[in-house]
Write a protein that holds these residues in place. Structure first.
Motif, mmCIF file in Angstrom:
data_model
loop_
_atom_site.group_PDB
_atom_site.id
_atom_site.type_symbol
_atom_site.label_atom_id
_atom_site.label_comp_id
_atom_site.label_asym_id
_atom_site.label_seq_id
_atom_site.Cartn_x
_atom_site.Cartn_y
_atom_site.Cartn_z
ATOM 1 N N GLU A 134 1.012 -1.197 -0.075
ATOM 2 C CA GLU A 134 0.095 -0.178 0.115
ATOM 3 C C GLU A 134 0.770 1.428 -0.037
ATOM 4 O O GLU A 134 0.293 2.303 0.228
ATOM 5 C CB GLU A 134 -0.814 -0.132 1.198
ATOM 6 C CG GLU A 134 -2.126 -1.165 1.091
ATOM 7 C CD GLU A 134 -2.961 -1.060 0.028
ATOM 8 O OE1 GLU A 134 -3.316 -0.181 -0.242
ATOM 9 O OE2 GLU A 134 -3.102 -2.199 -0.349
ATOM 10 N N HIS A 135 2.018 1.188 -0.052
ATOM 11 C CA HIS A 135 2.968 2.221 -0.248
ATOM 12 C C HIS A 135 2.846 3.082 1.006
ATOM 13 O O HIS A 135 3.408 4.296 0.850
ATOM 14 C CB HIS A 135 2.781 2.970 -1.489
ATOM 15 C CG HIS A 135 2.961 2.271 -2.698
ATOM 16 N ND1 HIS A 135 3.960 1.763 -3.175
ATOM 17 C CD2 HIS A 135 2.012 1.698 -3.646
ATOM 18 C CE1 HIS A 135 3.765 0.765 -4.304
ATOM 19 N NE2 HIS A 135 2.423 1.085 -4.545
ATOM 20 N N HIS A 136 2.955 2.702 2.110
ATOM 21 C CA HIS A 136 2.788 3.380 3.133
ATOM 22 C C HIS A 136 4.379 3.619 3.776
ATOM 23 O O HIS A 136 4.606 4.756 4.672
ATOM 24 C CB HIS A 136 2.011 2.771 4.464
ATOM 25 C CG HIS A 136 0.473 2.564 4.321
ATOM 26 N ND1 HIS A 136 -0.267 3.935 4.002
ATOM 27 C CD2 HIS A 136 -0.418 1.569 3.923
ATOM 28 C CE1 HIS A 136 -1.480 3.667 3.815
ATOM 29 N NE2 HIS A 136 -1.534 2.190 3.683
ATOM 30 N N ILE A 137 5.187 2.765 3.748
ATOM 31 C CA ILE A 137 6.657 2.979 4.113
ATOM 32 C C ILE A 137 7.392 2.575 2.824
ATOM 33 O O ILE A 137 7.170 1.713 2.083
ATOM 34 C CB ILE A 137 7.031 2.285 5.014
ATOM 35 C CG1 ILE A 137 6.162 2.111 6.366
ATOM 36 C CG2 ILE A 137 8.570 1.839 5.468
ATOM 37 C CD1 ILE A 137 6.461 1.192 7.722
ATOM 38 N N ASP A 138 8.324 3.693 2.485
ATOM 39 C CA ASP A 138 9.224 3.537 1.100
ATOM 40 C C ASP A 138 10.434 2.679 1.499
ATOM 41 O O ASP A 138 11.185 3.167 1.510
ATOM 42 C CB ASP A 138 9.438 5.042 0.811
ATOM 43 C CG ASP A 138 10.479 4.998 -0.486
ATOM 44 O OD1 ASP A 138 10.538 4.013 -1.212
ATOM 45 O OD2 ASP A 138 11.194 6.048 -0.684
ATOM 46 N N VAL A 139 10.405 1.547 1.640
ATOM 47 C CA VAL A 139 11.370 0.425 1.919
ATOM 48 C C VAL A 139 12.690 0.435 1.133
ATOM 49 O O VAL A 139 13.688 0.438 1.413
ATOM 50 C CB VAL A 139 10.821 -0.864 2.162
ATOM 51 C CG1 VAL A 139 10.106 -1.076 3.537
ATOM 52 C CG2 VAL A 139 10.273 -1.431 0.905
ATOM 53 N N GLU A 140 12.151 0.643 -0.082
ATOM 54 C CA GLU A 140 13.259 0.739 -1.218
ATOM 55 C C GLU A 140 14.283 2.177 -1.127
ATOM 56 O O GLU A 140 15.298 1.754 -1.762
ATOM 57 C CB GLU A 140 12.610 0.635 -2.551
ATOM 58 C CG GLU A 140 12.343 -0.418 -3.059
ATOM 59 C CD GLU A 140 12.110 -0.819 -4.608
ATOM 60 O OE1 GLU A 140 12.945 -0.936 -5.221
ATOM 61 O OE2 GLU A 140 10.665 -0.527 -5.009
ATOM 62 N N ALA A 141 13.814 2.967 -0.202
ATOM 63 C CA ALA A 141 14.767 3.946 -0.172
ATOM 64 C C ALA A 141 16.024 3.476 0.773
ATOM 65 O O ALA A 141 17.245 4.326 0.723
ATOM 66 C CB ALA A 141 13.921 5.289 0.706
ATOM 67 N N LEU A 142 15.834 2.312 1.512
ATOM 68 C CA LEU A 142 17.003 1.908 2.068
ATOM 69 C C LEU A 142 18.329 1.188 1.267
ATOM 70 O O LEU A 142 19.253 0.896 1.688
ATOM 71 C CB LEU A 142 16.322 0.956 3.209
ATOM 72 C CG LEU A 142 15.826 1.054 4.311
ATOM 73 C CD1 LEU A 142 15.054 -0.097 4.823
ATOM 74 C CD2 LEU A 142 16.215 2.163 5.290
ATOM 75 N N ILE A 143 17.918 1.025 0.092
ATOM 76 C CA ILE A 143 18.727 0.548 -0.654
ATOM 77 C C ILE A 143 19.841 1.214 -1.208
ATOM 78 O O ILE A 143 19.426 2.290 -2.227
ATOM 79 C CB ILE A 143 17.871 -0.432 -2.011
ATOM 80 C CG1 ILE A 143 17.064 -1.440 -1.383
ATOM 81 C CG2 ILE A 143 18.851 -1.163 -3.048
ATOM 82 C CD1 ILE A 143 16.179 -2.215 -2.527
ATOM 83 N N THR A 144 21.093 1.301 -1.114
ATOM 84 C CA THR A 144 21.800 1.907 -1.452
ATOM 85 C C THR A 144 22.303 1.684 -2.933
ATOM 86 O O THR A 144 22.598 2.804 -3.872
ATOM 87 C CB THR A 144 23.423 1.936 -0.721
ATOM 88 O OG1 THR A 144 23.105 2.126 0.802
ATOM 89 C CG2 THR A 144 24.424 2.600 -1.071
#
Length: 354
Positions: free
Chosen positions: A311-321
């Protein structure tokens, strides 16, 4: 002729080897997952450095546990998915039979079935995980994002155990991947979040995930951190909730000094086996602090985490360097060992863009 695949195998501390291994075949209740993305984890880095008491009962063993991909084969009796389905699998499944499972403490299962081997082209997923912890992916969810369901599930477990209410001041010690996910999950509970850490990339991400205050503690002593953090809380009374997400005895001790009377301290970061911590008993008793540890996740938390990602509530891919080829697994581990980057997504050859 037996098919082979590239796989990273753990032989011991500082000894991980990329090898050609036979592609496993699924038995009853099992599936064969064609790995599309596997993400690195702080636990993997610690294991690479010093081993792990739970993950490897024998070596060599497959390495890595945050993973998503396509179903490449199914064993007899599997009805949860079909070949070609995009899925994510958790790295464990509880037995549902032991004392702790019967009392609803699934993360403490006496026979918790762990899955490793994500740093490979294919991964054999055992029946208990297929039955309890395999989930279909929506077309809008990337494989890399789905692979990050497992750490987010751990963070949600940590936040749930912290009994956070809207308006609480929450201090999170540590801005590693789990610390950052804890920030995001605490903000969803309506908390005011103060996070400490070091490293420009991680501190910027702390803001990205919603932290209200970000403190660079790279040059601060524990006493200076205490003074700085308390100055940001009304009446300097201390935080409603303190979550330690570093895993050192120094930060465990610091965490207990930052909570207000009646507050809660969550020892989320695991210290090395055998670590001892000395705590001042006076505030623990007379301030009625609640101290608790939190470990791992459960199928329920994994499902909740996947929903937040979908549901795109947390942008987890921002963690990927960075996104790196599977063949660069050792490079990724070495970079993280030297505090370079936050997380890396390892992509097998079949899914690498030409």
């Amino acid at each position: 002729m037996t098919r082979t695949m590239i796989a990273a195998m753990f032989y011991g501390p500082m000894d991980v080897r990329l090898e050609q291994r036979p592609v496993p075949q699924p038995g009853p209740g099992e599936i064969l997952l064609q790995v599309a993305a596997a993400t690195t984890c702080g636990t993997d880095v610690k294991t690479y450095r010093r081993g792990h008491p739970l993950l490897f009962r024998q070596t060599p063993a497959g390495f890595g546990h945050e993973v998503a991909g396509l179903v490449a084969g199914i064993g007899a009796g599997v009805t949860q998915c079909r070949e070609g389905d995009a899925v994510v699998v958790a790295n464990s499944a509880p037995c549902q039979q032991c004392f702790y499972c019967r009392h609803g403490r699934l993360s403490l299962c006496e026979d918790l079935h762990f899955l490793n081997g994500a740093y490979a082209e294919y991964l054999l997923v055992p029946e208990p995980i297929v039955r309890q912890n395999l989930y279909q992916l929506s077309p809008s969810t990337s494989f890399a994002a789905a692979a990050l369901t497992e750490p987010l599930a751990c963070a949600i477990h940590g936040i749930d155990a912290s009994e956070i209410m809207s308006g609480n001041t929450v201090v999170i010690l540590g801005s590693g991947p789990l610390g950052l996910l804890l920030v995001a999950a605490a903000k969803l509970r309506g908390a005011r979040v103060i996070v400490t850490g070091h490293g420009a990339e991680r501190l910027i991400l702390a803001h990205h995930f919603g932290a209200d205050v970000v403190i660079d503690v790279s040059t601060l002593s524990s006493q200076e951190q205490n003074i700085t953090i308390r100055s940001l809380i009304p009446a300097q009374r201390g935080a409603d909730v303190v979550i330690e997400a570093v895993g050192t005895p120094e930060t465990w001790t610091l965490a207990t000094t930052l909570a207000r009377p009646g507050g809660l301290v969550n020892f989320f970061g695991g210290c090395p086996a055998g670590t001892q911590v000395s705590l001042d008993t006076h505030p623990l008793h007379y301030s009625e602090l609640t101290l608790k540890g939190v470990f791992h996740h459960t199928p329920s938390y994994f499902a909740q985490a996947l929903e937040l990602i979908t549901e795109h509530h947390i942008d987890v891919e921002a963690l990927i360097t960075a996104y790196m080829p599977l063949e660069s697994t050792l490079t990724a581990l070495e970079l993280l060992l030297h505090k370079q980057g936050v997380k890396y997504a390892l992509i097998p050859p079949a899914f690498q863009q030409s």
